[in-house]
Design a protein around this motif. Sequence first.
Motif, PDB file in Angstrom:
ATOM      1  N   ASP A 157      -5.119  -5.078   8.200  1.00  0.00           N
ATOM      2  CA  ASP A 157      -5.301  -4.185   7.195  1.00  0.00           C
ATOM      3  C   ASP A 157      -6.632  -4.358   6.477  1.00  0.00           C
ATOM      4  O   ASP A 157      -7.776  -3.901   6.154  1.00  0.00           O
ATOM      5  N   SER A 181       5.335   8.819  -0.130  1.00  0.00           N
ATOM      6  CA  SER A 181       5.415   9.241   1.204  1.00  0.00           C
ATOM      7  C   SER A 181       5.633   8.326   2.226  1.00  0.00           C
ATOM      8  O   SER A 181       6.104   8.219   3.065  1.00  0.00           O
ATOM      9  N   GLU A 182       4.984   7.009   1.946  1.00  0.00           N
ATOM     10  CA  GLU A 182       5.009   5.892   2.775  1.00  0.00           C
ATOM     11  C   GLU A 182       4.578   4.577   1.764  1.00  0.00           C
ATOM     12  O   GLU A 182       3.921   4.721   0.782  1.00  0.00           O
ATOM     13  N   LEU A 207       0.742  -1.343  -0.117  1.00  0.00           N
ATOM     14  CA  LEU A 207       0.183  -0.061  -0.004  1.00  0.00           C
ATOM     15  C   LEU A 207       0.972   1.380  -0.012  1.00  0.00           C
ATOM     16  O   LEU A 207       1.755   1.601   0.926  1.00  0.00           O
ATOM     17  N   GLN A 252       2.558  11.796  -2.257  1.00  0.00           N
ATOM     18  CA  GLN A 252       2.880  12.938  -2.069  1.00  0.00           C
ATOM     19  C   GLN A 252       1.413  13.881  -2.444  1.00  0.00           C
ATOM     20  O   GLN A 252       1.023  14.726  -1.894  1.00  0.00           O
ATOM     21  N   ARG A 266      -4.654   9.115  -3.621  1.00  0.00           N
ATOM     22  CA  ARG A 266      -3.499   9.366  -2.949  1.00  0.00           C
ATOM     23  C   ARG A 266      -3.069   8.336  -2.236  1.00  0.00           C
ATOM     24  O   ARG A 266      -1.992   8.235  -1.868  1.00  0.00           O
ATOM     25  N   LYS A 267      -3.541   7.210  -2.233  1.00  0.00           N
ATOM     26  CA  LYS A 267      -3.419   5.994  -1.889  1.00  0.00           C
ATOM     27  C   LYS A 267      -3.685   4.795  -2.838  1.00  0.00           C
ATOM     28  O   LYS A 267      -4.648   4.847  -3.583  1.00  0.00           O
ATOM     29  N   GLN A 306      -1.926  13.135  -5.749  1.00  0.00           N
ATOM     30  CA  GLN A 306      -2.598  12.296  -6.456  1.00  0.00           C
ATOM     31  C   GLN A 306      -1.770  11.515  -7.413  1.00  0.00           C
ATOM     32  O   GLN A 306      -0.796  11.751  -8.097  1.00  0.00           O
ATOM     33  N   TYR A 362      -7.460   4.807  -3.270  1.00  0.00           N
ATOM     34  CA  TYR A 362      -8.228   5.294  -2.137  1.00  0.00           C
ATOM     35  C   TYR A 362      -7.844   6.698  -1.939  1.00  0.00           C
ATOM     36  O   TYR A 362      -6.958   7.205  -2.537  1.00  0.00           O
ATOM     37  N   ASP A 363      -8.502   7.336  -0.962  1.00  0.00           N
ATOM     38  CA  ASP A 363      -8.355   8.784  -0.816  1.00  0.00           C
ATOM     39  C   ASP A 363      -8.091   9.688  -2.083  1.00  0.00           C
ATOM     40  O   ASP A 363      -7.112  10.130  -2.133  1.00  0.00           O
ATOM     41  N   THR A 371       1.417   5.500  -0.176  1.00  0.00           N
ATOM     42  CA  THR A 371       0.817   6.692   0.005  1.00  0.00           C
ATOM     43  C   THR A 371       1.641   7.570  -0.709  1.00  0.00           C
ATOM     44  O   THR A 371       2.746   7.607  -0.386  1.00  0.00           O
TER      45      THR A 371
END
Length: 816
Positions: A163, A154-155, A79, A83, A111-112, A85, A107-108, A81
């Motif tokens: 999860d 970012s991650e 997964l 910075q 952004r994810k 879209q 998701y988001d 994440t």
Amino acid sequence: MGKSHLKFISRKQLSEIQSFKYNYGFDSEKDEKDLEDKNYNRLATSFKSYLNRLGKDLEQKSKEKDKSLDVPYDIDYVLFTFQNQFVISDYFEYYYSNLGLEGTAFYDFSRKGLFAIVDWDKFQGFLSDVYNFVKYELEENHELEYARYITYISEFKLLRSHDILKFNLDEIGGIVYLSLMDFSLEQNLMQEILDSLIKYLKEEEIIYLYDDLIDRIELKNISAEQVQKIVRNFDIVESVTCSAFTTVKPGEFRTVKRERGFTIANIDEDLPLVGVIDTGISVDTVLAPLIINDRSFKLAGVGDPLIDRAGRQGIGHGTAVAGLVALGKLNHKNNFSGEVLADAKLLSIKISDQGNGYISEVEVLRMLYDVKEKYPAIRLFTLTTCYGISKTTNEGFSNYTYSLDKFAYETDSLIFISTGNNNNCINENTNYDLTYFNHEHTNLSIPSDSLNNVTVGAAADNLQDGAFMGIASGREFPTLYTRKGYNDLSLLYGRQKNNKHYFKPDVIESGGDIGFYDEVTLDWMDEPALILLTARPELGMMKEVGTSFSTPLVTNLAAKIIKKYPALTNESVKALIINGASLDMIKVPSNVEKLKTRIVGNGFVDITKSLFSNENSVTLILEDSIENEKIKIYPLNFPEYLVKDNLGKKNGVLKVTATLCFKFLPIKNNHLSYNPIHMAFSFFKNQKAEDIMTSESKIKSKLAGLSWSQNGRYVSKPIPYSNTQKISFNINIKDLVNEDKTFKLAIHAKLTKQLLGGIPENYPSVFPFSIVLSIEETIKDNTGKLYEEIQLINNVEILQDIILDTSLEADAELDI
């Protein structure tokens, strides 16, 4: 009584169709805040810990595997994440070809992203880039090289079983759903693992239903241990949810006894049929002549659809809902005195005996499709059962919501869904404080996030004249128990990049209020509650509150509209309701203003405005369709008297309110592009399409204060699109003179490119829509001319009360 609405003859009113071209005039992404993390030292420190965690999680995941199971492949998921879209159209193929990662869900608002590791050799290249980046930044080893895309992340973390599980296994309940991964490229992997999972379910004698239309499996009476084993070993499960739902659980109201019954005067009239998805409708009530004698629509394990024993003392829930659907606001407000006229006939679709517990979403949807097959003319449904857990802020769309949106699109149906009730509001407040809605647990519940259907919240009004006894600031104000929309785009986008139309609920309607038990204690009280029909006539009426009762009132309005204007589409019905709703009487404190539309939507329903025009206020309906990447122009002509007569003022002589509604085929596993259709409309000066599409700095086409209803300039990183948009503006005499009494209504549409695997094969490229616009005089002494004059200078027809052949099936005669 008012006048009938007018309908544009679209083919005659239309003046232009052109290919739409965006006049960007600037880099469409530059007005977006650059979120790229420039502090690479900090990012590298985080990446170092992510690498370490990834290694440990992979090792732990391997230990949890049951080697005795016959599973053909192990697939790991990461997964990410980002910075900002993730641009699917640009980078989906790159991640697959170069990094060995296939995107399966976003998701988001993108952004994810969840990616399957389908090629570990290539994925090692990604890990090497991360390792080099860490060394480069933290150890200043500048001889190492890494790909620049690394800094856009970012991650990253491994998808683990905790999860995937979206509920506590201690609260497993009777039904569990497995949502499956969506592989657009490596489909063979998914199919082989799916076959092994089905084999396991059969060996364990677990009852299952496979919904292949949306790739999910419903499991009944499965143990927590079996769920855990599936999650740990069959790597095609994206999420696991349960289906605990509830209707309303208000306070302990007293029953109001009534000695006098009433009869319904128009039972032989051809009325719209409405499906009531609830706890049944009691046939032993005054509603009996309106109920279709059909007991076939019920979930497994529930009782007779024509018996309603929900709630305390078996006073029912679905019966009260059905009464509001069929008999509406006026009859309840008049306490059923005088001539009682119905607006709808009723089909009971029973999904629960008591109004809480667990439901089979798959069976609910199959039943709805069966209803449409048996009763093709049915268009309206009401659903007041929502999941007990509220949605988190900016959460994605559930499979249940997706299924209902898809059903509405495919079957030309419109479901009116309550926001759900927050019954804890009486324990968490001491007065009427709208800042309470800042709390996340006041968000609405699944499936009231549906976009193709209508979401209804509750206003405090209780349909009774006299002093208002509720705690709200007024009858049209929202109740504290209603739930608000869960999307907050301001958390994700800058101030310049927003969509003010992307909210829920759609409207609020009378649901009754709570009251003051004493100066500092709130409770469910008789005085501000609604008086409703019970399922037990010998007990008389009952007093209740809830979004369960505001929702069928709006369904009743939809039935009234269809009864009066049967030829209109469902999108027009929805647009008429939203366009008539008003925020005028709902003045909230400044510290709540940003939450306002998320609490009350487009405002409090106005039956008269939705149903009727008059001499000084005319509602016009435009029904048409538009092709992908086209713009259509419709002139809107205004009468001569507006510029010739002395109206007493020159500014704001007219107010225009307009609402666009369209339905869409939803896209699964893509939060951002769930609705992939960008459609926008507005009113412009009396110019050609070419001028309207030209830069405003070159040719000024905009009317004062107006722009396109939503922004489609962002192509690679779009904002989420709304399929319901409402605008309003005032008209000055100067504008009418300058534009020779003609404005141009323009609409354009396009499909997004931000879709997994591109635009699906056979996805529609022509999009039907409806625009409802109301024009009203706002002068001191109304002229009485507007309605007649608008007819004479535009290509319109008066909507008549047309009787359509909507006779019911022979085997579905009324139970009279």
